[in-house]
Each structure stands twice: as structure tokens, then as C-alpha cells.
Design a protein around this motif. Sequence first.
Motif, PDB file in Angstrom:
ATOM      1  N   GLN A  22      30.479  34.465  26.427  1.00 39.49           N
ATOM      2  CA  GLN A  22      29.799  33.210  26.278  1.00 39.49           C
ATOM      3  C   GLN A  22      28.748  33.152  27.462  1.00 39.49           C
ATOM      4  O   GLN A  22      29.070  33.457  28.522  1.00 39.49           O
ATOM      5  N   PRO A  23      27.564  32.345  27.435  1.00 42.45           N
ATOM      6  CA  PRO A  23      26.768  32.079  28.298  1.00 42.45           C
ATOM      7  C   PRO A  23      27.458  31.531  29.547  1.00 42.45           C
ATOM      8  O   PRO A  23      27.142  31.936  30.741  1.00 42.45           O
ATOM      9  N   GLY A  24      28.509  30.557  29.417  1.00 40.17           N
ATOM     10  CA  GLY A  24      29.379  29.912  30.529  1.00 40.17           C
ATOM     11  C   GLY A  24      30.071  31.198  31.103  1.00 40.17           C
ATOM     12  O   GLY A  24      30.651  30.766  32.427  1.00 40.17           O
ATOM     13  N   ASP A  25      30.254  32.451  30.838  1.00 42.50           N
ATOM     14  CA  ASP A  25      30.891  33.213  31.483  1.00 42.50           C
ATOM     15  C   ASP A  25      30.182  34.116  32.612  1.00 42.50           C
ATOM     16  O   ASP A  25      30.364  34.881  33.332  1.00 42.50           O
ATOM     17  N   SER A  26      28.727  33.524  32.573  1.00 44.93           N
ATOM     18  CA  SER A  26      27.685  34.276  33.683  1.00 44.93           C
ATOM     19  C   SER A  26      28.137  33.835  35.028  1.00 44.93           C
ATOM     20  O   SER A  26      28.000  32.623  35.169  1.00 44.93           O
ATOM     21  N   ALA A  27      28.504  34.904  35.660  1.00 46.92           N
ATOM     22  CA  ALA A  27      28.859  34.508  36.879  1.00 46.92           C
ATOM     23  C   ALA A  27      29.114  35.960  37.681  1.00 46.92           C
ATOM     24  O   ALA A  27      28.838  37.082  36.938  1.00 46.92           O
ATOM     25  N   THR A  28      29.771  35.996  38.918  1.00 45.40           N
ATOM     26  CA  THR A  28      29.933  37.179  39.850  1.00 45.40           C
ATOM     27  C   THR A  28      31.405  37.573  39.663  1.00 45.40           C
ATOM     28  O   THR A  28      32.134  36.415  39.939  1.00 45.40           O
ATOM     29  N   THR A  67      42.207  43.241  49.422  1.00 42.92           N
ATOM     30  CA  THR A  67      40.774  44.206  49.631  1.00 42.92           C
ATOM     31  C   THR A  67      39.996  43.913  48.371  1.00 42.92           C
ATOM     32  O   THR A  67      40.519  44.039  47.183  1.00 42.92           O
ATOM     33  N   PHE A  68      38.710  43.651  48.569  1.00 41.83           N
ATOM     34  CA  PHE A  68      37.848  43.130  47.512  1.00 41.83           C
ATOM     35  C   PHE A  68      36.913  44.338  46.929  1.00 41.83           C
ATOM     36  O   PHE A  68      36.542  45.139  47.798  1.00 41.83           O
ATOM     37  N   GLY A  69      36.601  44.547  45.757  1.00 43.24           N
ATOM     38  CA  GLY A  69      35.554  45.248  45.089  1.00 43.24           C
ATOM     39  C   GLY A  69      34.231  44.469  45.678  1.00 43.24           C
ATOM     40  O   GLY A  69      34.087  43.437  45.936  1.00 43.24           O
ATOM     41  N   THR A  70      33.215  45.246  45.487  1.00 43.78           N
ATOM     42  CA  THR A  70      31.845  44.741  45.923  1.00 43.78           C
ATOM     43  C   THR A  70      31.122  43.640  44.902  1.00 43.78           C
ATOM     44  O   THR A  70      30.184  43.128  45.216  1.00 43.78           O
ATOM     45  N   GLY A  71      31.750  43.548  43.737  1.00 46.44           N
ATOM     46  CA  GLY A  71      31.236  42.492  42.894  1.00 46.44           C
ATOM     47  C   GLY A  71      30.420  42.930  41.655  1.00 46.44           C
ATOM     48  O   GLY A  71      29.649  43.808  41.737  1.00 46.44           O
ATOM     49  N   THR A  72      30.589  42.349  40.464  1.00 44.13           N
ATOM     50  CA  THR A  72      29.587  42.473  39.288  1.00 44.13           C
ATOM     51  C   THR A  72      29.056  41.312  38.802  1.00 44.13           C
ATOM     52  O   THR A  72      29.732  40.407  38.575  1.00 44.13           O
ATOM     53  N   ARG A  73      27.968  41.413  38.722  1.00 36.92           N
ATOM     54  CA  ARG A  73      26.933  40.253  38.485  1.00 36.92           C
ATOM     55  C   ARG A  73      26.893  40.086  36.923  1.00 36.92           C
ATOM     56  O   ARG A  73      26.055  41.072  36.513  1.00 36.92           O
ATOM     57  N   TYR A  80      49.494  44.251  43.487  1.00 36.65           N
ATOM     58  CA  TYR A  80      49.034  43.192  42.765  1.00 36.65           C
ATOM     59  C   TYR A  80      47.420  43.236  42.711  1.00 36.65           C
ATOM     60  O   TYR A  80      46.761  43.566  43.932  1.00 36.65           O
ATOM     61  N   PHE A  81      46.858  43.081  41.705  1.00 37.46           N
ATOM     62  CA  PHE A  81      45.445  43.170  41.218  1.00 37.46           C
ATOM     63  C   PHE A  81      44.901  41.852  40.554  1.00 37.46           C
ATOM     64  O   PHE A  81      44.834  41.739  39.644  1.00 37.46           O
ATOM     65  N   PRO A  82      44.314  41.033  41.243  1.00 34.95           N
ATOM     66  CA  PRO A  82      43.722  39.952  40.736  1.00 34.95           C
ATOM     67  C   PRO A  82      42.142  39.860  40.495  1.00 34.95           C
ATOM     68  O   PRO A  82      41.439  41.142  41.034  1.00 34.95           O
ATOM     69  N   TRP A  83      41.644  39.287  39.536  1.00 34.52           N
ATOM     70  CA  TRP A  83      40.374  39.272  39.433  1.00 34.52           C
ATOM     71  C   TRP A  83      39.910  37.833  39.933  1.00 34.52           C
ATOM     72  O   TRP A  83      40.497  36.894  39.140  1.00 34.52           O
ATOM     73  N   TYR A  84      38.636  37.709  40.258  1.00 28.62           N
ATOM     74  CA  TYR A  84      38.141  36.326  40.698  1.00 28.62           C
ATOM     75  C   TYR A  84      36.818  36.137  40.117  1.00 28.62           C
ATOM     76  O   TYR A  84      36.104  37.172  39.769  1.00 28.62           O
ATOM     77  N   GLN A  85      36.300  34.812  39.667  1.00 28.84           N
ATOM     78  CA  GLN A  85      35.169  34.462  39.058  1.00 28.84           C
ATOM     79  C   GLN A  85      34.478  33.701  39.953  1.00 28.84           C
ATOM     80  O   GLN A  85      35.174  32.610  40.791  1.00 28.84           O
TER      81      GLN A  85
END
Lengths: 117, 112
Positions: free
Chosen positions: B81-87, B101-107, B32-37
Motif C-alpha cells: 500500500q502507499p502507506g508502506d512507502s518508507a525505508t 548490525t544493520f543493513g544499508t537500507g531499502t527505500r 536474532y533478525f529484526p526488520w525496521y521501518q
Amino acid sequence: DGGITQSPKYLFRKEGQNVTLSCEQNLNHDAMYWYRQDPGQGLRLIYYSQIVNDFQKGDIAEGYSVSREKKESFPLTVTSAQKNPTAFYLCASSIGGQGRTVGQPQHFGDGTRLSIL
Amino acid sequence: QQQVKQSPQSLIVQKGGISIINCAYENTAFDYFPWYQQFPGKGPALLIAIRPDVSEKKEGRFTISFNKSAKQFSLHIMDSQPGDSATYFCAASDFGNEKLTFGTGTRLTIIP
């Protein structure tokens, strides 16, 4: 609206003091989690609970304690043994329990930011 | 060791462009591979998730591509879009284990 409520939003700890972070959910979820978030390190699991009155250590449990006396509540205590407690703490929940199927999302609260005085 | 490696650490994309974030995992039991914003001062929110029985999943402008043999998966944001700016965080778990288990994040920063 169903969700997860964390309080307080900001918390300050003095040297030698224990502090408790609150996490309440009204999603009727069995499983709850506590994560610590530091810049550049992602989310690291502190403790998790799959059912009331039971919990397990995560990857970084040292200096922390939890309890799970009620299904909806999973408080985290940051003890004085945690020498570097400054971080953003996140609580999450998922359906969990015996009804678990593959791919259960975790729902997060909006966090508590803990700082040292 | 259960690890999820995420890259890049930060990403700047022009408005209307495609944002691509990559993750690689080691544990073949992950299913199971989710993506979080995550926006500043907020908790992460589930964006999109995939299971390894499909190679791609699309929801609006967001697409997950999954390569089981390479043990890699990626998030594509079309028409950024600018509204997508997030980690953004990738994560993984297996059926026998509730833990993510989480990755270290992408800003991600979207510029006009």
C-alpha cells in the motif's frame, strides 16, 4: 506514554565547537545506544551503554564522547575532532541488563539532525 | 567481519503487489533478525523479527522468510500500500552481544 526523547530536533555546529545531543528514556531500559545515519550507509553504532556508569565504543566512536550518569539519560557530545559531523543521529534503548533474553528489540527516538554552519 | 548485506537499495512496486527485500549475513553466531521501518524524519520502528529456529514468520501483510543454510533472510510485504512507502532496514545480533548490525537500507516506493 513510554518512549525515547531526543532533543533538539535540529542542531547547527560552528567550526571548533562541541555540541551535545540529548537522549532521555522512560522505558526503564538498562541498555542505550547512539547511531549515526548517513544516506546509503544505514545505521552505524557510535557508542553503547549496557548499564549506568559504563559504556563502550562502537564502530565509529572517534570524535564523539558520551556519559551515562543516570539510567534514563545518555547524552552524546560531538567534539570538534569530528571533522564530518553532518548526519542524522539516532538514540535507542533496549531492556539489556542481566534479564536479557534472545531477541531484545531496540526502541528508537526520532533523531537529531546536525548540520555545519 | 560482522556484516549484513541488503538489497535492493531502492524498490518501486505497484499498489497491491508484493515487495521483497533481501538480506544476507556472514556471522553464523547471529540469532536474532529484526526488520525496521523508517519514515522520513523519524526513527526506525521495529516491524517484525525472527529467530533462526523457524523458517518463516508472518504478521499481517508482513512475512520474514529465513534460510539458515544460505545465511539469508527476506521481508515480503503482501498487498503493498502507499502507506508502506518508507525505508526498510534489516539487522542482526547474537546472544552474547547487545549490538545490532544493520543493513544499508531499502527505500520502498509504492505507486498507485
